[in-house]
Structure formats: structure tokens, C-alpha cells
Design a protein around this motif. Structure first.
Motif, mmCIF file in Angstrom:
data_model
loop_
_atom_site.group_PDB
_atom_site.id
_atom_site.type_symbol
_atom_site.label_atom_id
_atom_site.label_comp_id
_atom_site.label_asym_id
_atom_site.label_seq_id
_atom_site.Cartn_x
_atom_site.Cartn_y
_atom_site.Cartn_z
ATOM 1 N N LYS A 2 0.826 -1.211 0.000
ATOM 2 C CA LYS A 2 0.000 0.000 0.000
ATOM 3 C C LYS A 2 0.860 1.260 0.000
ATOM 4 N N LYS A 3 0.500 2.211 -0.862
ATOM 5 C CA LYS A 3 1.181 3.509 -0.919
ATOM 6 C C LYS A 3 0.454 4.474 0.005
ATOM 7 N N GLU A 106 2.020 3.538 -8.796
ATOM 8 C CA GLU A 106 1.338 2.985 -7.620
ATOM 9 C C GLU A 106 1.433 1.457 -7.571
ATOM 10 N N SER A 107 1.361 0.799 -8.706
ATOM 11 C CA SER A 107 1.383 -0.666 -8.731
ATOM 12 C C SER A 107 2.789 -1.244 -8.589
ATOM 13 N N ASN A 129 5.861 3.443 0.243
ATOM 14 C CA ASN A 129 5.236 2.198 0.681
ATOM 15 C C ASN A 129 5.004 2.301 2.187
ATOM 16 N N GLU A 130 3.801 1.955 2.609
ATOM 17 C CA GLU A 130 3.451 2.036 4.024
ATOM 18 C C GLU A 130 4.408 1.188 4.862
ATOM 19 N N SER A 151 -4.220 8.970 1.536
ATOM 20 C CA SER A 151 -4.191 7.841 0.606
ATOM 21 C C SER A 151 -3.688 8.334 -0.738
ATOM 22 N N PHE A 152 -3.089 7.420 -1.481
ATOM 23 C CA PHE A 152 -2.616 7.775 -2.826
ATOM 24 C C PHE A 152 -3.759 7.627 -3.813
ATOM 25 N N THR A 153 -3.983 8.665 -4.595
ATOM 26 C CA THR A 153 -4.971 8.616 -5.672
ATOM 27 C C THR A 153 -4.324 9.146 -6.949
ATOM 28 N N PRO A 154 -4.109 8.271 -7.929
ATOM 29 C CA PRO A 154 -3.512 8.743 -9.180
ATOM 30 C C PRO A 154 -4.494 9.631 -9.938
ATOM 31 N N HIS A 155 -4.023 10.785 -10.406
ATOM 32 C CA HIS A 155 -4.870 11.705 -11.165
ATOM 33 C C HIS A 155 -4.517 11.560 -12.625
#
Length: 155
Positions: A2-3, A106-107, A129-130, A151-155
Motif C-alpha cells: 500500500k502507498k 502505484e502498482s 510504501n506504508e 491515501s494515494f490517488t492517481p490523477h
């Protein structure tokens, strides 16, 4: 893995100043002094981070190395009432990896760091990375700051 994002608001650096209204084109003394503090802090913190982990700075999709001064700059860190702000991302990594966007970053489970500015020009984000070594180092180094975890949210 998890990022997670660690948000550093500039109010942690410029005490007793309303950093929500920092305009990079504003020339008044207090604003200029605060922006200078944020830039100097960013230079120092990023330099220590790069040295600690042996990282270099890359644009998200370019193998050309960027410099600390590309991140620690008025254009990256602060909003402009006249020009707005361009949202940008940099990757801190030992070697360049080609990403086809933020979702691809992210992946990837690599131990690299994504650095982003925000649309209001008041916060610098470090996505990691958490519970990774970088996460632990950053949060330990900044324990005197009030940090926002996002939280990470790709835009």
C-alpha cells in the motif's frame, strides 16, 4: 504494498504565518521570508533523503535526472494568483524506471518515493510504501511536525 502519502504543510516551517495565502508572485517581506524558509527547508530535507537512501530525482516519465532545486523552487512549491500552479510529480529512486502514469507507479512495489506538490501550493507530499524504511525515516525525521497522512490517488 500500500502507498501512503505524508503531507508536510508549510505552516510547520513558517510558524505564526498564514501559509494558506502564499503567492509566489507576492513580494512583501513576510511572504518572501516564509517562502525562502520553505525552499531552504525543502533543499535540506530532500538532500538528506537522497543521501540516506542513495536516490536520484527523476521526472515521472523521463530518464533525465532532475535537481533538488527543481523541487525546492517557487514554481513547484507555491501557487500563483496570476498563473495558478502546475501539478507535478517527481520520483526519488536509485535508478530510473519508466512509468506510464501515476497508476503504474502505484502498482510498482519498489522502495522509491513519489514527491508531489498540491493544487493550493501549501503542502509538499511524499508518497511511499506504508511502513517501509523511507516511511519510517521520514516520519521519524519530521516527528516535531504535524503531518497529514493521505491515501494515494492517481490523477
Amino acid at each position: 504494498m500500500k502507498k501512503v502519502g505524508i503531507g508536510v504543510e508549510y505552516s510547520n516551517i513558517c510558524k505564526e504565518y498564514n501559509t494558506f495565502y502564499l503567492d509566489r508572485d507576492n513580494k512583501d517581506l513576510e511572504t518572501s521570508q516564509c517562502m525562502k524558509k520553505v525552499i531552504l527547508w525543502s533543499e535540506k530535507f530532500l538532500s538528506e533523503l537522497l543521501e540516506r537512501f542513495g536516490y536520484k530525482i527523476y521526472n515521472l516519465n523521463s530518464s533525465v535526472e532532475a535537481k533538488v532545486s527543481d523541487i525546492a523552487s517557487k514554481r513547484f512549491l507555491f501557487y500563483s494568483l496570476e498563473k495558478g500552479i502546475t501539478l507535478q510529480s517527481y520520483v526519488l529512486a536509485k535508478e530510473f524506471t519508466q512509468y506510464e502514469g501515476l497508476a503504474a507507479w502505484e502498482s510498482d512495489s519498489s522502495e522509491n518515493i513519489l514527491v508531489q506538490n498540491d493544487e493550493d501550493g501549501g503542502t509538499l507530499y511524499f508518497f511511499v510504501n506504508e511502513n517501509s524504511q523511507a516511511y519510517n525515516w521520514i516520519t521519524s525525521k519530521l516527528k516535531a511536525f504535524s503531518l497529514d497522512e493521505v491515501s494515494f490517488t492517481p490523477h
